[in-house]
Design a protein around this motif. Structure first.
Motif, short mmCIF file in Angstrom:
data_model
loop_
_atom_site.label_atom_id
_atom_site.label_comp_id
_atom_site.label_asym_id
_atom_site.label_seq_id
_atom_site.Cartn_x
_atom_site.Cartn_y
_atom_site.Cartn_z
N ASN A 42 0.83 -1.21 0.00
CA ASN A 42 0.00 0.00 0.00
C ASN A 42 0.86 1.27 0.00
O ASN A 42 0.58 2.22 -0.72
CB ASN A 42 -0.95 0.02 1.20
N ARG A 43 1.94 1.25 0.80
CA ARG A 43 2.83 2.41 0.85
C ARG A 43 3.48 2.61 -0.52
O ARG A 43 3.57 3.71 -1.03
CB ARG A 43 3.90 2.20 1.92
N PHE A 44 3.92 1.50 -1.14
CA PHE A 44 4.55 1.58 -2.46
C PHE A 44 3.58 2.15 -3.49
O PHE A 44 3.95 2.95 -4.34
CB PHE A 44 5.04 0.19 -2.88
N LEU A 45 2.32 1.74 -3.40
CA LEU A 45 1.31 2.20 -4.36
C LEU A 45 0.79 3.61 -4.04
O LEU A 45 0.02 4.18 -4.82
CB LEU A 45 0.13 1.22 -4.42
N GLY A 46 1.20 4.14 -2.89
CA GLY A 46 0.81 5.50 -2.54
C GLY A 46 -0.49 5.62 -1.79
O GLY A 46 -1.04 6.72 -1.68
#
Length: 178
Positions: A170-174
């Protein structure tokens, strides 16, 4: 029988996998004399390398006489057997290979393929290394990682808990943190 004595008398396999990718830089890195000598000095007896679609063929060796036995293959229908018999796994940064190895509770060195563009796999490997579930290296730092690794510093990955991974994705996808 002491721990050192035991490790000298048993087969200790280092399994290297590139998955379905082309990653000659990793295969070349493990095929260097300095890496093979360091693995042998750490008590490993066999080096089994899955080379995938790569064109670089490692040097096979029968082992014994103070050196590792080295063998390789291109593909296998399942790497599960090779993982199960391994004492140490050196893998490309594919999430399938990483989590399959962590589920087997095997010590793991993940080698990041610097030739891949937009390399989200590197972020996953670095995050898991930061959490001390594995060691993270690059082809040119593999020898240093092997020589300095302390296997007892690794923390087992908690099986079945997808929250940390989902959070990372989720963090990677923003997406915002919950």
């Amino acid at each position: 029988m002491g721990k050192d004595e035991d490790s000298m008398n048993s087969k200790r396999v280092v399994f290297v996998t590139v998955g379905t990718t082309l990653f000659d830089a990793l295969v070349r890195a493990v095929d260097t004399e300095e890496v093979k000598r360091e693995l042998y000095a750490k008590g490993y007896t066999h080096l089994l390398i899955q080379i995938g679609r790569g064109s670089y063929k490692p040097t096979k060796s029968a082992g014994g006489d103070g050196s590792l036995a080295v063998d390789y293959f291109t593909f296998s229908s399942s790497i599960a057997e090779s993982l199960k018999s391994a004492s140490l796994v050196i893998s490309h940064a594919g999430s399938g290979s990483i989590f399959e190895t962590l589920r087997q509770s095997k010590p793991l060195i993940v080698v990041v393929n610097e030739d891949l563009m937009d390399n989200h796999q590197a972020e996953l490997a670095e995050e898991l290394a930061e959490r001390r579930h594995l060691f993270c290296a690059h082809p040119h730092t593999l020898y240093n990682t092997i020589s300095s690794m302390k296997l007892d510093s690794l923390i087992p990955y908690p099986p079945g808990d997808a929250k940390p991974v989902a959070k990372l994705i989720n963090r990677f996808l923003g997406f915002p943190e919950e």
